[in-house]
Design an enzyme around this catalytic site. Sequence first.
Site, short mmCIF file in Angstrom:
data_model
loop_
_atom_site.label_atom_id
_atom_site.label_comp_id
_atom_site.label_asym_id
_atom_site.label_seq_id
_atom_site.Cartn_x
_atom_site.Cartn_y
_atom_site.Cartn_z
CE1 TYR A 59 -16.70 8.05 -16.13
CE2 TYR A 59 -16.21 8.11 -13.80
CZ TYR A 59 -16.48 7.39 -14.95
OH TYR A 59 -16.53 6.03 -14.91
CG ASP A 118 -11.13 13.51 -16.10
OD1 ASP A 118 -10.45 12.98 -17.01
OD2 ASP A 118 -11.95 12.88 -15.41
CE LYS A 175 -12.91 4.76 -18.78
NZ LYS A 175 -13.38 6.05 -18.33
NE ARG A 230 -3.10 0.14 3.12
CZ ARG A 230 -2.54 0.42 4.31
NH1 ARG A 230 -1.99 1.59 4.52
NH2 ARG A 230 -2.52 -0.48 5.25
C1 LIG Z 1 -13.70 6.50 -17.12
C2 LIG Z 1 -13.45 7.88 -16.70
C3 LIG Z 1 -13.04 8.16 -15.40
C4 LIG Z 1 -12.91 7.10 -14.34
O1 LIG Z 1 -11.98 6.09 -14.59
P1 LIG Z 1 -12.16 4.66 -13.89
O2 LIG Z 1 -10.89 3.96 -14.14
O3 LIG Z 1 -13.36 4.02 -14.53
O4 LIG Z 1 -12.41 4.90 -12.43
C5 LIG Z 1 -12.79 9.47 -15.07
N1 LIG Z 1 -12.96 10.48 -15.95
C6 LIG Z 1 -13.36 10.24 -17.20
C7 LIG Z 1 -13.51 11.39 -18.14
C8 LIG Z 1 -13.63 8.95 -17.63
O5 LIG Z 1 -14.07 8.73 -18.88
#
Ligand SMILES: *Cc1c(COP(=O)(O)O)cnc(C)c1O
Length: 398
Positions: free
Chosen positions: A115, A188, A213, A62
């Site tokens: 999101y 983001d 992603k 951790r």
């Molecule tokens: C998918 C996504 C997230 C979150 O990512 P996870 O790995 O699913 O927690 C945050 N911001 C945006 C714009 C996303 O498309």
Amino acid sequence: MAKKENRFEGYDITTQAVHTGSGYDAETGAVRRPLHMANSYKLPDDLSKVNYSSTDLLMYARNGNPNQHWLEEKVAALHEADDAIVLGSGVAALHALFWTLLKSGDRVVYPKVSYMAVYRMFHELFNQKFGVETVMVDMTDLDAVRQAITPGTRLVHIETPDNPTIGVTDIAAIAEIAHENGALLSVDNTFASPYNQKPLQLGADFVVEALTKFINGHGDAQGGAIISNDLATMDRIRYEAQVNVGSVISPFNAWQIFRGCVTFPLRMERINASTLKIAQWLETRSSVTFVSYPGLESNPGHELAKKQMTKGFGGVISFGLDTDDKTVERFCAALKVVTFAVSLGHDESLIFPQPSYDERIHLYPAQFQKGFIRFSVGLEDPEDIIQDLDQALCAVGL
Ligand SMILES: *Cc1c(COP(=O)(O)O)cnc(C)c1O
């Protein structure tokens, strides 16, 4: 932690994606980083020097593990940044940042379109549980942003292009307004990805990426990252959110994403080109009511996107069909190449309808209220994708 070492600083992003963080395995000489599936590491003989909240010393998973640290070097390099923290998901990274920066009585300004988990954190959790003042604003309206960011605002959070309407927000302009009022800016950057957009260079203080992603890109591992040049705050995030709240990434997922990173720039180059082609094709279809993609000249964010997205416009399109929710579902189910599933940025194209009963639909521009679909373009041949969309439209009489 100190600034991340980057022996490939100044090289092209494709070269850095291959080499940064990579190295020989000290024990075997293997030219690949090993996977260290271990929770615990041998302690030094003299325990008086050990800080059990440290993330520098390998001691307990951790507090950090080698696969996480190597991936952090790669992710920092993709943003030409001094530091990155990799955690268990994109949402874990967003939460770690907000949790560390905000306390009761602070004000945070967040976007009308964002999101889902960001909406939840600021619409119902941080405000109701911890007394953080959360203010939702249309980030494309700079006058509204100026009014919302009062002195005493701690953080402004934006997302560009946003999920799910693909709206474009002016990073440099909002950084300036935030900083004039003593606030920090987090961005983001998941939809643009660091191949196309590097918000730290436009004035942002923190960037968040859902590594799940485009950066991993293979739909088989979850992870998130915070990227920044503010080393002192990054260490606070490690202490307050990673070690003491615990949203760590597993070594295996870090290893997978490290491998995904290597081909990330090449995949993005392809995805940028395919997505523009497909968006242009969608615009020619009479049953398509709108196409939202910043690469299109018809898009209201196009000029701004050309300034801040330097290599391309990313891999996600939103579009509308002139029909009801049920027919939209039948259209998605009729696709043969494109997969009907949530998420985005995978090797395969993914399509996901946003039904008219969605709780947030009233927050989106008027055209998005009916037949709204989010489409993430994958690595398949773009002509095959277009043919697939065409046959599915015909199959449902559109
Ligand atoms: C998918 C996504 C997230 C979150 O990512 P996870 O790995 O699913 O927690 C945050 N911001 C945006 C714009 C996303 O498309």
